[in-house]
Every structure is written in structure tokens, then in C-alpha cells.
Design a protein around this motif. Sequence first.
Motif, PDB file in Angstrom:
ATOM      1  N   THR A   1      -8.251   2.540  -1.735  1.00 40.03           N
ATOM      2  CA  THR A   1      -7.321   2.385  -0.606  1.00 40.03           C
ATOM      3  C   THR A   1      -8.040   2.029   0.678  1.00 40.03           C
ATOM      4  O   THR A   1      -7.496   1.319   1.524  1.00 40.03           O
ATOM      5  CB  THR A   1      -6.505   3.675  -0.402  1.00 40.03           C
ATOM      6  OG1 THR A   1      -7.395   4.753  -0.076  1.00 40.03           O
ATOM      7  CG2 THR A   1      -5.698   4.036  -1.634  1.00 40.03           C
ATOM      8  N   LYS A   2      -9.268   2.517   0.827  1.00 41.01           N
ATOM      9  CA  LYS A   2     -10.054   2.191   2.027  1.00 41.01           C
ATOM     10  C   LYS A   2     -10.547   0.756   1.985  1.00 41.01           C
ATOM     11  O   LYS A   2     -10.441   0.009   2.967  1.00 41.01           O
ATOM     12  CB  LYS A   2     -11.247   3.150   2.138  1.00 41.01           C
ATOM     13  CG  LYS A   2     -10.874   4.572   2.490  1.00 41.01           C
ATOM     14  CD  LYS A   2     -10.701   4.780   3.982  1.00 41.01           C
ATOM     15  CE  LYS A   2     -12.037   4.755   4.687  1.00 41.01           C
ATOM     16  NZ  LYS A   2     -11.888   5.012   6.142  1.00 41.01           N
ATOM     17  N   GLN A   3     -11.101   0.359   0.829  1.00 42.64           N
ATOM     18  CA  GLN A   3     -11.675  -0.979   0.717  1.00 42.64           C
ATOM     19  C   GLN A   3     -10.616  -2.068   0.851  1.00 42.64           C
ATOM     20  O   GLN A   3     -10.872  -3.121   1.432  1.00 42.64           O
ATOM     21  CB  GLN A   3     -12.404  -1.108  -0.623  1.00 42.64           C
ATOM     22  CG  GLN A   3     -13.680  -0.273  -0.705  1.00 42.64           C
ATOM     23  CD  GLN A   3     -14.175  -0.101  -2.126  1.00 42.64           C
ATOM     24  OE1 GLN A   3     -13.559  -0.579  -3.088  1.00 42.64           O
ATOM     25  NE2 GLN A   3     -15.299   0.593  -2.287  1.00 42.64           N
ATOM     26  N   LYS A   4      -9.437  -1.810   0.312  1.00 39.28           N
ATOM     27  CA  LYS A   4      -8.365  -2.806   0.357  1.00 39.28           C
ATOM     28  C   LYS A   4      -7.455  -2.636   1.567  1.00 39.28           C
ATOM     29  O   LYS A   4      -6.503  -3.407   1.745  1.00 39.28           O
ATOM     30  CB  LYS A   4      -7.522  -2.728  -0.926  1.00 39.28           C
ATOM     31  CG  LYS A   4      -8.311  -2.957  -2.212  1.00 39.28           C
ATOM     32  CD  LYS A   4      -8.957  -4.342  -2.226  1.00 39.28           C
ATOM     33  CE  LYS A   4      -9.723  -4.578  -3.525  1.00 39.28           C
ATOM     34  NZ  LYS A   4     -10.375  -5.902  -3.548  1.00 39.28           N
TER      35      LYS A   4
ATOM     36  N   GLY B   1       0.787  -1.228   0.000  1.00 43.84           N
ATOM     37  CA  GLY B   1       0.000   0.000   0.000  1.00 43.84           C
ATOM     38  C   GLY B   1       0.816   1.273   0.000  1.00 43.84           C
ATOM     39  O   GLY B   1       1.976   1.296  -0.413  1.00 43.84           O
ATOM     40  N   PHE B   2       0.188   2.327   0.525  1.00 43.32           N
ATOM     41  CA  PHE B   2       0.776   3.663   0.472  1.00 43.32           C
ATOM     42  C   PHE B   2       0.674   4.332   1.837  1.00 43.32           C
ATOM     43  O   PHE B   2      -0.245   4.078   2.610  1.00 43.32           O
ATOM     44  CB  PHE B   2       0.041   4.533  -0.563  1.00 43.32           C
ATOM     45  CG  PHE B   2      -0.149   3.865  -1.890  1.00 43.32           C
ATOM     46  CD1 PHE B   2       0.876   3.855  -2.823  1.00 43.32           C
ATOM     47  CD2 PHE B   2      -1.342   3.222  -2.198  1.00 43.32           C
ATOM     48  CE1 PHE B   2       0.710   3.231  -4.055  1.00 43.32           C
ATOM     49  CE2 PHE B   2      -1.513   2.596  -3.420  1.00 43.32           C
ATOM     50  CZ  PHE B   2      -0.491   2.591  -4.356  1.00 43.32           C
ATOM     51  N   THR B   3       1.635   5.202   2.079  1.00 44.76           N
ATOM     52  CA  THR B   3       1.537   6.030   3.282  1.00 44.76           C
ATOM     53  C   THR B   3       0.548   7.158   3.015  1.00 44.76           C
ATOM     54  O   THR B   3       0.277   7.488   1.850  1.00 44.76           O
ATOM     55  CB  THR B   3       2.899   6.624   3.642  1.00 44.76           C
ATOM     56  OG1 THR B   3       3.271   7.543   2.608  1.00 44.76           O
ATOM     57  CG2 THR B   3       3.956   5.549   3.795  1.00 44.76           C
ATOM     58  N   PRO B   4       0.007   7.791   4.062  1.00 46.07           N
ATOM     59  CA  PRO B   4      -0.875   8.937   3.839  1.00 46.07           C
ATOM     60  C   PRO B   4      -0.207  10.036   3.013  1.00 46.07           C
ATOM     61  O   PRO B   4      -0.839  10.660   2.177  1.00 46.07           O
ATOM     62  CB  PRO B   4      -1.192   9.419   5.258  1.00 46.07           C
ATOM     63  CG  PRO B   4      -1.030   8.207   6.111  1.00 46.07           C
ATOM     64  CD  PRO B   4       0.095   7.435   5.487  1.00 46.07           C
ATOM     65  N   SER B   5       1.103  10.223   3.223  1.00 47.70           N
ATOM     66  CA  SER B   5       1.833  11.242   2.477  1.00 47.70           C
ATOM     67  C   SER B   5       1.883  10.895   0.990  1.00 47.70           C
ATOM     68  O   SER B   5       1.664  11.746   0.128  1.00 47.70           O
ATOM     69  CB  SER B   5       3.249  11.373   3.039  1.00 47.70           C
ATOM     70  OG  SER B   5       4.019  12.232   2.242  1.00 47.70           O
TER      71      SER B   5
ATOM     72  N   ASP C   1      -3.504   8.217  14.278  1.00 44.42           N
ATOM     73  CA  ASP C   1      -3.474   9.661  14.069  1.00 44.42           C
ATOM     74  C   ASP C   1      -4.650  10.347  14.737  1.00 44.42           C
ATOM     75  O   ASP C   1      -4.580  11.520  15.074  1.00 44.42           O
ATOM     76  CB  ASP C   1      -3.501   9.963  12.566  1.00 44.42           C
ATOM     77  CG  ASP C   1      -3.302  11.444  12.282  1.00 44.42           C
ATOM     78  OD1 ASP C   1      -2.294  11.986  12.759  1.00 44.42           O
ATOM     79  OD2 ASP C   1      -4.162  12.041  11.622  1.00 44.42           O
ATOM     80  N   PHE C   2      -5.733   9.607  14.956  1.00 47.01           N
ATOM     81  CA  PHE C   2      -6.943  10.194  15.505  1.00 47.01           C
ATOM     82  C   PHE C   2      -7.100   9.878  16.986  1.00 47.01           C
ATOM     83  O   PHE C   2      -7.881  10.494  17.675  1.00 47.01           O
ATOM     84  CB  PHE C   2      -8.169   9.649  14.747  1.00 47.01           C
ATOM     85  CG  PHE C   2      -8.092   9.851  13.269  1.00 47.01           C
ATOM     86  CD1 PHE C   2      -8.504  11.041  12.703  1.00 47.01           C
ATOM     87  CD2 PHE C   2      -7.594   8.864  12.441  1.00 47.01           C
ATOM     88  CE1 PHE C   2      -8.445  11.240  11.326  1.00 47.01           C
ATOM     89  CE2 PHE C   2      -7.529   9.047  11.075  1.00 47.01           C
ATOM     90  CZ  PHE C   2      -7.953  10.241  10.518  1.00 47.01           C
ATOM     91  N   HIS C   3      -6.368   8.868  17.468  1.00 48.39           N
ATOM     92  CA  HIS C   3      -6.569   8.388  18.837  1.00 48.39           C
ATOM     93  C   HIS C   3      -6.253   9.467  19.859  1.00 48.39           C
ATOM     94  O   HIS C   3      -5.219  10.130  19.786  1.00 48.39           O
ATOM     95  CB  HIS C   3      -5.687   7.159  19.090  1.00 48.39           C
ATOM     96  CG  HIS C   3      -5.848   6.596  20.468  1.00 48.39           C
ATOM     97  ND1 HIS C   3      -7.003   5.973  20.886  1.00 48.39           N
ATOM     98  CD2 HIS C   3      -5.007   6.593  21.533  1.00 48.39           C
ATOM     99  CE1 HIS C   3      -6.859   5.588  22.149  1.00 48.39           C
ATOM    100  NE2 HIS C   3      -5.661   5.956  22.557  1.00 48.39           N
ATOM    101  N   GLY C   4      -7.146   9.633  20.806  1.00 52.11           N
ATOM    102  CA  GLY C   4      -6.923  10.554  21.898  1.00 52.11           C
ATOM    103  C   GLY C   4      -7.103  12.016  21.547  1.00 52.11           C
ATOM    104  O   GLY C   4      -6.834  12.878  22.359  1.00 52.11           O
ATOM    105  N   THR C   5      -7.561  12.285  20.322  1.00 48.20           N
ATOM    106  CA  THR C   5      -7.789  13.670  19.921  1.00 48.20           C
ATOM    107  C   THR C   5      -9.162  14.105  20.383  1.00 48.20           C
ATOM    108  O   THR C   5     -10.168  13.679  19.833  1.00 48.20           O
ATOM    109  CB  THR C   5      -7.687  13.821  18.394  1.00 48.20           C
ATOM    110  OG1 THR C   5      -6.443  13.288  17.979  1.00 48.20           O
ATOM    111  CG2 THR C   5      -7.780  15.275  17.991  1.00 48.20           C
TER     112      THR C   5
ATOM    113  N   CYS D   1      -3.999   1.895   2.936  1.00 49.34           N
ATOM    114  CA  CYS D   1      -3.507   3.205   3.371  1.00 49.34           C
ATOM    115  C   CYS D   1      -4.131   3.533   4.721  1.00 49.34           C
ATOM    116  O   CYS D   1      -5.353   3.508   4.865  1.00 49.34           O
ATOM    117  CB  CYS D   1      -3.852   4.290   2.357  1.00 49.34           C
ATOM    118  SG  CYS D   1      -3.212   5.925   2.817  1.00 49.34           S
ATOM    119  N   ASN D   2      -3.283   3.815   5.672  1.00 45.93           N
ATOM    120  CA  ASN D   2      -3.752   4.188   7.002  1.00 45.93           C
ATOM    121  C   ASN D   2      -3.936   5.713   7.024  1.00 45.93           C
ATOM    122  O   ASN D   2      -3.075   6.454   7.460  1.00 45.93           O
ATOM    123  CB  ASN D   2      -2.739   3.752   8.062  1.00 45.93           C
ATOM    124  CG  ASN D   2      -3.246   3.999   9.464  1.00 45.93           C
ATOM    125  OD1 ASN D   2      -4.454   4.137   9.688  1.00 45.93           O
ATOM    126  ND2 ASN D   2      -2.328   4.084  10.415  1.00 45.93           N
TER     127      ASN D   2
END
Length: 497
Positions: free
Chosen positions: A98-101, A71-75, A141-145, A104-105
Amino acid sequence: MYLAPSMAVRSLKPIFIPKTPTPKPKFFSFSSSASPPLSNQPELVSTVTSILTHHRSKSRWNTLLSLYPSGFTPSQFSQIVLQIKSNAHLAFRFFLFTKQKSICNHNFASYSTIIHVLSRARLKTRARNLIKDAILAPGSDFHGTEFKHLKLFESLVKTYNDCGSAPFVFDLLVKSCLEMKKIDASIEIVKLLRSRGISPQVSTCNALIWGVSRCRGVNEGYEVFREVFGVDDGEKGRNVKRVAKVKPNVNTFNALMVCFYGEGLMEKVEEIWNEMETLGCVANAYSYSVLMQVFCDEGKVREAEKLWKEMRVKKLEPDIVAYNTMIGGLCKIGLVMRAEEFYREMGLRGIETTCATYGHLISGYCKVADVDSAIMVYKDMCRKGYRPGAATVEVLVGRLCDIRRVLEALEIMRVAVGKHDVCPTEKSYEFLIKGLCEEERMEEALKLQAEMVAKGFKPNMKIYGAFIDGYLRQGNDEMIAMLRREMLETQNGQEED
């Protein structure tokens, strides 16, 4: 009312509007943080871009999976999307892929990139859905925000210029927060925008006022109105930063009037009407309908009629709401013949009646004791396929029972239940049971009372009183004694509750 921005957003650099016109105005002074320079990974970006733009749909995705199984990085995702941003549909399909497979995180930056691309292509519904997904998304990236909306706002700001986005992307953010019932988030984002000299679109401001009014009361909604439209800016001194002013429109004032009316603050409706005129906003037919409704509720039908004439002088075409308002107000004070004039005018102007139109006329005829006309209107309503409301059935049943036409009332309710799926009110049952007991039809009254209990209505003192009076006429002392004991037990139980 002031909500201080969080520390995460307070550190943002100021927004500026360029002095010289450019094809794509850059509202924000941030440099892009969507991705590192393309020179870092030109081969991957170039290859993926080529596959996306030149391969056929089916082979495109299979090729990507075979070449990049990890896959790919978010960048990397952001860099690729920036290369195909002129083809928003393709960029969106790549995101979904990228979401279905799960290749990419995604983080706030990658979400922001695709949101901007969709916004600049005016694919607003998809952009709003992704905004909500980003706010709700799990992951490191979203945890604890705690304030995800502010993190997303910051990311959207930083990626704005490089994506060539449209200013209304922030309107989409506000509206998405409102849809998610995040009222504080919506208010805070609007304040952050205004603090940097940018005002959201008037439709966004209206949605915010409406959302705040419904969730927290119209008084708070009115405070938001004064702030987002800068009504008080002139009173705060010279140090207030000037905002690119957006003016309230007629829908703004209509929303406030409806909300004040809904909370029973009739005098405030008139104040909003006057403020609308002061600010040079022209009322429309719906505005007149709201104020006419206030006057009708207060019994000031003559004032309502003056408004009606004023509306016609201004060549504003009354809609069904306006007609129903006048018909209801006139019927309420027994001026049914005048209401009939409005009803006939509706027909001549080709305006379709509603169930409310018929309901007003039925109530009006019942009020002036013309029950036969009320029945005629009721039958006409049913014949035209309108479903009578429970309140309309209650009015008609009550009036028929008053003049001892109980069996006719019972038949009307039976048909309403069986044919129109109307759920009778407790009052309807009371009227009928009392009428049947007065005619000593005790068996029918008992059956109706059992049906009433099955519908979830508990016997009250009026029901007991009706049965006791009925059995008194028959001289049934045993039933009277039993009912009085039961009534006493029920009354004591209600007092304990």
C-alpha cells in the motif's frame, strides 16, 4: 523532575490489569478505535483477505490493484490486517504494498494496527522502524501535530486489545524515541505508563537512563533512574499509585557509574556502587572494572588490587577491560613489573590483548626510563597487526628525544604515518623539532615544521624557541632576528584572537 502530560493524553481512561488470568491479558480498558465494525464493509474485507491468503505472491498484488485501483482507507486497511494478524509477514508485505503503490493514506490508527501485529509476532526491528516512520510521516492526519509521539501512544493504547498486542510495544515506542533523540518524548511516555501502574522493561529503563545521561548530563539521568525504578516511592506518602515494580539490574548501575566517571564525578561512582549493594544487586566483572578505574585514576592502586582479589574470590572472571584497567593503573605509577604479571596472566588465560594493553605498557616503560623495553613492546604490537595510537607514538617519541635518540624517534613516527596511517600529535612534532634543532639539523627541522603546518598545526612559542636556540648554536644572527620578529607578530596575533 516531572513533565506534565499533554492535554491530548490526559483525557485517556485509566489502564487496568484484569483480576482473573486470561490467555491474552488486556492491560488497557479502551475499546478498539482501529476501525468501524466489520459489518460495515464485510465484502471488501473478506475479498481482500481471501486474495491475500489464497493467491500466489505475484498474482496477489496484481489482482488487488485491478480490483481496487483507488486503494483503501486507513480504516479498511486496519480491518484487513486484523483478519490476517496471525501471519505478520503477510500483513507487513501488504503494508509495504500500500505504501509503494500509494493506495492508502495511512494515519496513526492504521500505523498502530500494523505495529501491534508486528510486535505480537516479535518482529521488533520492523515494528521500531514503523514507529519512527509514523512519527516522521507527513499527511493530513499528522499535519500540525506538535506531539506526534503522544498521538501515536494514544493510538497504540486504543488499538492494543483488539490487535492482541504484546506489552513491550510501548518499550519499542520509548526506544524508538530515544533513537530519534526525542528525550522528552521518551521520558513522558514512561511517566504515562507508570502513572497507570505499568513499568517498562528494565532494558528500556536502562536505555532511557543512558540516553538522558549522555544528552543532558548524568545528574539528570540519575533523577530519571530514581523515578522510573520507584526508588523514592516510599518517601512520597500513601497517595502514590503503586507501580508494577521493575528492579534495576547490574547494567543499570554500570551505566550510571560509567556516566558519572565520564563526567569526572569519581565520588558519585562509589555512591552508586554502595547503592547497588544496598538494593541487593550483584556486581559483575565490568562493575568492578569501573570502580577499579576510579581508584587507578586517583592513584589508589592498592585499593584497586583489593577489588581485584575480591572479584576473584567471588569467582568473577576478569575480562580484557579489567586487565587493561589494572595494567594501566600500575604503569601510571611506575609499577611496570607488576603490570607485566597481569599481562602474562592474560596470555595464560587466553585473553587477547588490545592496542590499549600495549599502550599502557609502552607508557609505563617510558615512565621508568626503560625505553628499550618500550620499543620492544611497540614492535611486538606492530608485528601483531595492531595500529598504534597517536598518544602511544607521542610518548615513545618524546622519551627517545629526551635521551637524544632523535633520528630513531623520527623513523618511528615516519613508519607510524606511512604504514599505520597514524596522524601525529602536535606534541610529537614539538619533541622532534626541538631534538633536531639541538643537534643543529636545521634543514630537517624546517622540513618537519612545514609538514606540521600542512597537518593544520600552527607554529607556537616552543617551536620558535627551538629554532632560535638551534640558529644560536650556528651563530646565524640573520635567521634569529627574522624568527624573533615573526614570533612577536604571532604572539600579538594570538593575544588579539
